[in-house]
Design an enzyme around this catalytic site. Structure first.
Site, PDB file in Angstrom:
ATOM      1  N   GLU A 107      -4.887   2.370  -4.090  1.00 36.71           N
ATOM      2  CA  GLU A 107      -3.426   2.306  -4.087  1.00 36.71           C
ATOM      3  C   GLU A 107      -2.913   1.017  -3.468  1.00 36.71           C
ATOM      4  O   GLU A 107      -1.742   0.921  -3.076  1.00 36.71           O
ATOM      5  CB  GLU A 107      -2.848   3.514  -3.333  1.00 36.71           C
ATOM      6  CG  GLU A 107      -3.125   3.541  -1.839  1.00 36.71           C
ATOM      7  CD  GLU A 107      -4.433   4.237  -1.470  1.00 36.71           C
ATOM      8  OE1 GLU A 107      -4.532   4.722  -0.334  1.00 36.71           O
ATOM      9  OE2 GLU A 107      -5.339   4.308  -2.327  1.00 36.71           O
ATOM     10  N   ASP A 152       0.859  -1.182   0.000  1.00 34.96           N
ATOM     11  CA  ASP A 152       0.000   0.000   0.000  1.00 34.96           C
ATOM     12  C   ASP A 152       0.899   1.238   0.000  1.00 34.96           C
ATOM     13  O   ASP A 152       1.834   1.334   0.800  1.00 34.96           O
ATOM     14  CB  ASP A 152      -0.893   0.009   1.237  1.00 34.96           C
ATOM     15  CG  ASP A 152      -1.969   1.072   1.152  1.00 34.96           C
ATOM     16  OD1 ASP A 152      -3.057   0.763   0.631  1.00 34.96           O
ATOM     17  OD2 ASP A 152      -1.720   2.214   1.585  1.00 34.96           O
ATOM     18  N   ASP A 204      -2.572   9.248 -10.506  1.00 35.70           N
ATOM     19  CA  ASP A 204      -2.656   8.121 -11.441  1.00 35.70           C
ATOM     20  C   ASP A 204      -1.287   7.815 -12.033  1.00 35.70           C
ATOM     21  O   ASP A 204      -0.936   6.652 -12.247  1.00 35.70           O
ATOM     22  CB  ASP A 204      -3.646   8.445 -12.562  1.00 35.70           C
ATOM     23  CG  ASP A 204      -5.088   8.486 -12.075  1.00 35.70           C
ATOM     24  OD1 ASP A 204      -5.351   7.999 -10.957  1.00 35.70           O
ATOM     25  OD2 ASP A 204      -5.940   9.016 -12.818  1.00 35.70           O
TER      26      ASP A 204
END
Length: 379
Positions: A279, A236, A253
């Site tokens: 994410e 993460d 992005d």
């Protein structure tokens, strides 16, 4: 009518043979295994032999069949050497059949290999999957067989027949061979286009459109039957909300895409990278062992820290990941719950680290300390 029947049988055998050979194509990978290429070569030569065995008798001692088409297909797809390798055993067999057309037939077959492979190079290591449409470029097969059929006149000369009688035979051989190549090429291309469309559909089904990583659906599929021993690393991004708030979602992005790029460059060919959502990513490491998997996990964490911000165009920033590493054994829900708990521990310990339940490791400067305590730095 007998000759027409023989030609129709030969054409049917050509189409059937090429169809069977196309079944050995299972994707558009640039490189194929030697075993698969050998299988395809053997099938091509076998089909050529079958065509020779069912030749049409155009004149006493003068045979016609579509085996030259098989040579042309091999040469156009894989290069000159491939064409010659197919032509040689076929030519020897044609020579063994004898008759005044034997040596002219051998010369003709070798000419097909040379002419069809002339513009492809000696070896085409990465065959094209979208070659010219020969139906609209009919002059290519017409040129190949127009030149390679010239030994027909030699066959008539050796048989002591007037050369004028060879003209209609020569024109027939050229036209029929060119037609055979167009038809066979069309059969092959239809199969290849089908493979391309299938892979495109798989891309839509199993690949995350934003990052190019495999998606959750593919992760669920691969999770069921990995090559053991296997491990799951949940990752993460740290402070990703800060990146979105500071630089905008488009830049966020870009960070996700760059992360996948860095991970793909770092993992082994047998490992898989998946975007589970937002994410959060997963890396399926298989086959592996406890020692190697820790090294891979640490290498991933370090490369993200060193490269990700620069790759994403955020020079001066440092972007890191936290992760939870577990062995893939037991029920899926339990495995992912454990990995998720370890991931949150990594966040609680200060981020930019991997936490695992695989036991203790020894590392220079941190002998005997838990993996979670030695990996990464606090951010």
């Amino acid at each position: 009518m007998v000759v027409v029947d023989e030609l129709l049988v030969n054409l049917a055998l050509l189409i059937a043979g090429v169809t069977v050979i196309t079944l050995t194509y299972q994707g558009t990978a640039a490189r194929e295994s030697p075993a698969r290429l050998l299988l395809r070569y053997s099938a091509t030569v076998t089909v050529a032999f079958v065509l020779l065995l069912h030749s049409a008798h155009l004149a006493p001692g003068l045979l016609f069949d579509f085996c030259g088409v098989m040579i042309a297909l091999a040469a156009r797809r894989y290069g000159l050497i491939a064409g010659v390798l197919v032509a040689l055993p076929v030519a020897l067999y044609r020579l063994a059949l004898g008759g005044p057309g034997a040596w002219p037939g051998v010369i003709s077959l070798l000419l097909v290999a040379l002419l069809a492979g002339a513009r492809t190079g000696w070896v085409r290591r990465i065959p094209r999957y979208s070659e010219d449409d020969l139906l609209h470029h009919w002059w290519v097969p017409a040129g190949i067989f127009g030149l390679s059929s010239l030994p027909t006149f030699l066959a008539f000369f050796l048989a002591g027949k007037p050369l004028l009688q060879a003209v209609p035979v020569y024109l027939s051989i050229t036209a029929l061979s060119a037609l055979g190549l167009i038809v066979a090429h069309g059969v092959k291309q239809r199969r290849l286009r089908s493979l391309v469309r299938t892979q495109q559909l798989e891309q839509l089904v199993f690949v995350d459109s934003l990052t190019g990583a495999l998606n959750r659906r593919r992760f669920d599929e691969d999770f069921r039957h990995p090559e053991q021993p296997a491990y799951v690393l949940l990752l993460d991004l740290d402070h990703f909300k800060h990146i979105n708030d500071t630089y905008g979602h488009d830049q966020g992005d870009g960070v996700l895409r760059a992360l996948v790029q860095v991970l793909q460059e770092t993992v082994r060919p047998t490992d898989g990278i998946y975007r589970l959502g937002g994410e959060e990513f997963a890396v399926l490491l298989s086959p592996c062992d406890d020692v190697v998997v820790r090294r891979v996990a640490e290498r991933l964490r370090a490369r993200v820290q060193d490269l990700l911000a620069t790759r994403a165009g955020l020079r001066g920033e440092t972007i890191t990941v936290s992760g939870g590493l577990v062995r893939l054994e037991g029920e899926k829900r339990a495995v992912l719950r454990t990995a998720d708990e370890l991931l949150y521990q990594a966040k609680a310990f200060g981020r930019n680290r991997i936490v695992t339940n695989l036991g203790r490791v020894t590392h220079a400067g941190d002998e005997g300390q838990p993996f979670s305590a030695r990996v990464g730095s606090t951010t």
